[in-house]
Design an enzyme around this catalytic site. Structure first.
Site, short mmCIF file in Angstrom:
data_model
loop_
_atom_site.label_atom_id
_atom_site.label_comp_id
_atom_site.label_asym_id
_atom_site.label_seq_id
_atom_site.Cartn_x
_atom_site.Cartn_y
_atom_site.Cartn_z
N ASP A 1 0.87 -1.17 0.00
CA ASP A 1 0.00 0.00 0.00
C ASP A 1 0.90 1.22 0.00
OD1 ASP A 1 -1.68 2.14 0.63
OD2 ASP A 1 -1.97 1.51 2.71
N GLU B 1 -3.79 4.20 -2.57
CA GLU B 1 -4.16 3.81 -1.21
C GLU B 1 -5.65 3.94 -0.97
OE1 GLU B 1 -2.65 6.16 2.16
OE2 GLU B 1 -2.58 4.27 3.28
N GLU B 2 -6.24 5.06 -1.40
CA GLU B 2 -7.67 5.26 -1.17
C GLU B 2 -8.51 4.21 -1.90
OE1 GLU B 2 -5.66 9.17 -0.41
OE2 GLU B 2 -5.56 7.66 -1.97
#
Length: 688
Positions: free
Chosen positions: A467, A485-486
């Site tokens: 990540d 990441e989101e």
């Protein structure tokens, strides 16, 4: 920005099915061997002999493929050192697998892939979706939201658009006109890969388990662990705690228990026949009066108002079920949840239902002391957890995020889709004496598979998945952020609960999450991101009933100017961060890519070397995804080949990077990093 043209569902389905038919047709191109075919020279019939030749050829090809598959399994599982698989190759029989490393048979993996591929072609579930920024909110089509079980079809955003956006974010060029020469990363050997053999689930001073471990080990059931909650700076302050109160003003005597107000407000939603977004806003503001005139809910209102009429009852039902799930928190979580604080290594294991209840409370913004973000706030060094920031400032991004979040809650609140497993969150901290000695490190680089296509979460199954994190884990998942990441947190919403207890990551820390489940599919990236419907996660579980998926959050340094990163102090920081993240034995290969190379300004060539060096010291092979960057893929592949051919150790490479940092400031101007390394290390062998 010009709007993107997205094909209608009918057109997408037609395109997918046409592609399938074309692929099948291509396999049958050419002259076949039939009973009535005749030899062009002697006009004789092709009879049983020709049929037998055909059968033998097919059988030979099948056996060759089978042997190749099994050899790859051995290559990826050398740590297991089992003879049963080798014997299987010699006999070309069924793969027996090794229970100690979690390998399933190749046939099972191939069958799973086949089922997944067929289900992906069943239908496209987002009717009338377009992506135009020129539309007013009232014109934004929301599409099918929840209560959908059929997996989606191919992403509506074209490959060219996706690669262009990804390459732009990573600062690399994309060249779709050139063929990708690297190996496919979606072969059966990847799913599942070897992982460490686990003992019985236990809790100790470094591992907090929120279920009764004795009941779990003996009966396999998930019973909440008995305990006592704590109201201090080392534990999560729970919304139902006696210490959580609302101070009354004016002539009203005493303070009111905040949980009592929460119970009344959410009970109304849980029992209502119809729940509107205005009801959600009203309930949240009842027990958050300080923010009554501060928080905006226009994104939630816009989303709920403009969905298709047939979806509104499902949304209303889901909002009510989330409220009921939130009210069950005192029953589900009876033991104090520790904060994963800076400078400490500690693990927390929860059931997926406990996570769902915690996230339901986050959705309804019940967690106390978690709304203030000013520097002196108690939780200023933690990510936000209450969802109020997701409900305001409407954008198309927010619409897609809400779609993913509501689908997650729809799944976890239904009896037939309720998840039944565990998830572990582990904060790893390295002391100074645990750092690798980079300058004197004698290890050579491990294997590298690199591709300009595919994604970490899909083609990287069975590997440690990286990540590209913010130091406040989750980044802007509850705001407007929508990059790697989101997106990862939206597809695996159980990751979001890490924001409740994970303090800001330090330079020698990472967060590993083992067992999270994927609930959704998506297409695109950033502004082109679209929720594409449900995902049926068939990832097997380990001995602790966790999905065999491990994700590591490592945050890269943020460089305002590119030259800042060519400083050995900062290079060493990135090496230590990657080393911390890659350490461990759960998986023996790491899936990564252009870590910190988007908005953080990292140099893709340097970051690739750093990650390969860290992987070498932690004994892990690397699967590297350049997200459409074909030129970068070629450069990294050539550099890896040079370093391995000349047996350049990690220590020698580190010294070469040190030399480059010095040469970068010479009057002659900055040389290319890879050209410099090759020219200074060419025709040499490792001295170690």
């Amino acid at each position: 920005m010009a709007s993107e043209q997205v094909n209608s569902p009918t057109e997408q389905t037609s395109r997918v099915m046409t592609g399938v038919a074309s692929d099948l047709g291509d396999k049958n191109v050419g002259r076949g061997f039939g009973e009535n075919d005749r030899c062009s020279s002697c006009q004789c019939h092709i009879g049983r002999e020709e049929e037998e030749i055909k059968r033998l050829r097919l059988e030979n090809e099948r056996l060759k493929k089978r042997v190749a598959e099994l050899e790859k399994i051995i290559g990826s599982c050398q740590v297991c050192n089992r003879q049963s698989v080798k014997a299987d190759i010699s006999s070309a029989g069924g793969a027996s697998g090794d229970q100690n490393c979690g390998i399933e048979t190749v046939e099972e993996s191939a069958d799973m892939n086949k089922r997944n591929e067929s289900s992906q072609m069943e239908s496209i579930l987002k009717p009338d979706i377009t992506s135009s920024k020129d539309k007013s909110p009232s014109q934004v089509p929301v599409g099918t939201l929840v209560d959908l079980r059929v997996p989606t079809g191919q992403p509506s955003t074209s490959d060219h658009q996706r690669e262009a956006s990804r390459s732009k974010a990573a600062g690399v060029e994309s060249d779709k006109g050139k063929s990708c020469l690297s190996l496919s990363l979606s072969e059966p050997k990847r799913t599942p890969a070897c992982h460490m053999q686990l003992g019985k689930l236990t809790c100790d001073s470094s591992h907090t388990v929120l279920i009764d471990v004795n009941v779990f080990c003996q009966e396999g059931k998930f019973r909440p662990m008995a305990g006592r909650h704590r109201w201090d700076n080392s534990s999560v302050r729970m919304p139902f705690a006696e210490e959580s109160v609302l101070m009354k003003s004016g002539f009203l005597p005493g303070d009111e228990k905040r949980w009592h107000i929460i119970q009344k407000s959410l009970h109304r939603l849980a029992t209502a026949s119809l729940v509107k977004s205005s009801d959600v806003e009203s309930a949240i503001k009842k027990y958050n009066p300080k923010y009554k005139d501060v928080w905006s809910f226009d994104a939630l209102h816009t989303f709920c108002e403009h969905v298709h009429s047939r979806e509104k009852p499902m949304i209303s039902e889901t909002l009510g079920k989330i409220a009921a799930l939130a009210l069950n928190l005192p029953e589900f979580c009876r033991k104090a949840i520790p904060l994963l604080r800076h400078g400490q290594s500690h693990s927390i294991t929860l059931s997926q239902i406990q996570i769902a209840s915690l996230l339901a409370n986050a959705f309804y913004c019940t967690f106390p002391h978690r709304n203030a973000t000013h520097p002196r706030a108690e939780y200023a060094n933690y990510p936000t957890i209450n969802f109020h920031s997701l409900f305001g400032k409407w954008s198309e991004r927010k619409g897609e995020k809400l779609r993913a979040i509501l689908h997650y809650f729809s799944e976890v609140t239904k009896e037939d889709t309720k998840p039944r497993g565990l998830v572990t969150f582990e904060r790893c901290y390295l002391h100074h004496h645990e750092f690798a000695q980079w300058r004197s490190e004698t290890k050579l680089l491990t294997k590298l598979e690199i591709t300009s296509e595919g994604t970490i979460e899909k083609e990287g199954k069975g590997m440690l998945q990286v990540d590209f994190a913010c130091n406040l884990v989750g980044g802007g998942v509850l705001g407007s952020g929508l990059v790697q990441e989101e997106i990862l947190f939206l597809m695996n919403p159980e990751l979001i609960v890490a924001r409740l207890f994970t303090e800001k990551l330090g330079d020698t820390e990472c967060l590993k999450v083992t067992g999270s489940q994927q609930y959704s599919n998506y297409s695109g990236y950033s502004d082109s991101f679209m929720w594409m419907g449900p995902h049926n996660d068939s990832t097997p579980r380990d001995e602790w009933q966790r999905r065999k998926r491990q994700i590591v959050a490592i945050d890269a340094l943020h460089f305002k100017y590119p030259r800042e990163q060519f400083n050995m102090k900062k290079v060493t920081r990135e090496l230590n961060k990657a080393y911390c993240g890659f350490s461990g034995d759960y998986f023996h290969e790491v899936a990564t890519g252009n870590w910190g190379c988007g908005a953080f300004g990292g140099d893709p060539k340097l970051k690739a070397l750093i990650q390969m060096m860290a992987a070498a010291v932690t004994h892990k092979d690397v699967a590297y995804f350049t997200f459409g960057g074909y030129n970068l893929k070629q450069d990294v592949q050539d550099m890896h080949l040079f370093l391995t051919t000349h047996k350049i150790s990690v220590g020698r490479l580190y010294k070469s990077l040190d030399d480059y940092c010095g040469a970068l400031h010479s009057p002659q101007g900055p040389p290319d990093l890879y050209d410099f390394i090759k020219s200074t290390l060419k025709d040499t062998t490792s001295r170690h």
